[in-house]
Write a protein that holds these residues in place. Structure first.
Motif, short mmCIF file in Angstrom:
data_model
loop_
_atom_site.label_atom_id
_atom_site.label_comp_id
_atom_site.label_asym_id
_atom_site.label_seq_id
_atom_site.Cartn_x
_atom_site.Cartn_y
_atom_site.Cartn_z
N ASN A 294 -36.58 47.92 -10.25
CA ASN A 294 -37.16 47.01 -9.26
C ASN A 294 -38.33 46.27 -9.88
O ASN A 294 -38.80 46.60 -10.96
N VAL A 295 -38.77 45.25 -9.17
CA VAL A 295 -39.96 44.50 -9.53
C VAL A 295 -40.85 44.46 -8.29
O VAL A 295 -40.38 44.20 -7.19
N THR A 296 -42.12 44.77 -8.46
CA THR A 296 -43.10 44.73 -7.38
C THR A 296 -44.20 43.75 -7.76
O THR A 296 -44.67 43.75 -8.89
N THR A 297 -44.59 42.91 -6.80
CA THR A 297 -45.68 41.97 -7.04
C THR A 297 -46.78 42.20 -6.02
O THR A 297 -46.51 42.42 -4.84
N VAL A 298 -48.02 42.17 -6.47
CA VAL A 298 -49.20 42.20 -5.61
C VAL A 298 -50.11 41.08 -6.12
O VAL A 298 -50.65 41.18 -7.21
N MET A 299 -50.23 40.03 -5.33
CA MET A 299 -50.95 38.83 -5.77
C MET A 299 -52.09 38.49 -4.83
O MET A 299 -51.95 38.59 -3.61
N GLY A 300 -53.20 38.09 -5.40
CA GLY A 300 -54.31 37.53 -4.64
C GLY A 300 -54.28 36.02 -4.81
O GLY A 300 -54.25 35.53 -5.94
N ASN A 301 -54.23 35.29 -3.71
CA ASN A 301 -54.04 33.84 -3.78
C ASN A 301 -55.16 33.08 -3.08
O ASN A 301 -55.78 33.59 -2.16
N VAL A 302 -55.35 31.86 -3.51
CA VAL A 302 -56.17 30.89 -2.80
C VAL A 302 -55.19 30.00 -2.06
O VAL A 302 -54.16 29.60 -2.61
N THR B 107 -42.84 46.08 -13.31
CA THR B 107 -41.41 46.23 -13.56
C THR B 107 -41.11 47.70 -13.75
O THR B 107 -41.83 48.40 -14.47
N ARG B 108 -40.02 48.16 -13.12
CA ARG B 108 -39.62 49.56 -13.24
C ARG B 108 -38.13 49.61 -13.56
O ARG B 108 -37.32 49.00 -12.87
N ILE B 109 -37.79 50.34 -14.62
CA ILE B 109 -36.38 50.56 -14.98
C ILE B 109 -36.16 52.06 -15.03
O ILE B 109 -36.88 52.79 -15.71
N GLY B 110 -35.16 52.52 -14.30
CA GLY B 110 -34.89 53.94 -14.19
C GLY B 110 -33.95 54.46 -15.25
O GLY B 110 -33.58 53.77 -16.19
N SER B 111 -33.51 55.70 -15.06
CA SER B 111 -32.64 56.37 -16.02
C SER B 111 -31.24 55.77 -15.98
O SER B 111 -30.81 55.21 -14.98
N PHE B 112 -30.52 55.92 -17.08
CA PHE B 112 -29.16 55.42 -17.20
C PHE B 112 -28.23 56.61 -17.39
O PHE B 112 -28.02 57.08 -18.50
N GLY B 113 -27.72 57.11 -16.29
CA GLY B 113 -26.77 58.21 -16.35
C GLY B 113 -27.27 59.39 -17.15
O GLY B 113 -28.39 59.85 -17.00
N GLU B 114 -26.44 59.85 -18.07
CA GLU B 114 -26.76 61.02 -18.90
C GLU B 114 -27.45 60.61 -20.21
O GLU B 114 -27.93 61.47 -20.93
N ILE B 115 -27.48 59.33 -20.52
CA ILE B 115 -27.98 58.89 -21.82
C ILE B 115 -29.51 58.91 -21.87
O ILE B 115 -30.11 59.53 -22.72
N PHE B 116 -30.15 58.20 -20.93
CA PHE B 116 -31.60 58.15 -20.89
C PHE B 116 -32.05 58.86 -19.62
O PHE B 116 -31.50 58.63 -18.56
#
Length: 170
Positions: free
Chosen positions: A84-92, A114-123
């Protein structure tokens, strides 16, 4: 003497400045990511809290979440695991107060995670990367001063290089 007091009172009331007011805007949203580095169109969810002053200048805190951002929709295998991708922005923000049609523009900077999780049994690890991001956009609010609909188009950009796939210290 009464006439002087009455005239002073009337003059003071007439000369008083109008009460200051500001709009506090809470906006939950659902949107679609497209173009740029997006592999396929992705749904995002989030919300923003904005304060817009009398002069039209304001501040906004925006939070967005995009599940499965990196996963191509046409593959049968789960290449990137839970990601997933998470954004937290302060704006004018600059716009118009009140009811009717209120155009606005918004720009700012903040966290792009940015978050990338595990891939099956490999990682078996979860990798995260916190980077500096910027955003800019424009839109319209339509409605009354108490309740309105809001729509905008925003551009998000990560200013830092992601080292998710090359850094073993994650």
């Amino acid at each position: 003497m009464r006439k002087i007091l009455l005239a002073s009172f009337v003059a003071a009331v007439v000369a008083l400045p109008a009460p200051a007011r500001a709009d506090l805007l809470f906006t939950p949203y659902a949107g679609i990511n497209f173009a740029g580095s997006t592999v396929d169109k992705r749904t995002n969810l989030g919300g923003s809290l904005a304060w817009l002053g009398d002069n039209g200048l304001g501040l906004e805190l925006d939070f967005g979440f995009i599940p499965d951002f990196f996963e191509p929709k046409d593959l049968d295998i789960d290449v990137f695991g839970a990601n997933n991708v998470t954004t937290v922005m302060g704006n004018v923000m600059f716009g118009r107060n009140g009811g009717g049609v209120q155009p606005y523009v918004s720009a700012g900077a903040g966290l792009l995670r940015t978050r990338i999780g595990s891939f099956g049994e490999i990682f078996d690890e979860v990798a995260t990367d916190n980077g500096l991001g910027v955003n800019a956009g424009a839109g319209l609010r339509v409605g009354s001063p108490r309740l309105s609909l809001r729509g905008d188009i925003r551009y998000f950009r990560n200013l830092t290089d992601s080292d998710l796939l090359i850094n073993d210290d994650v």
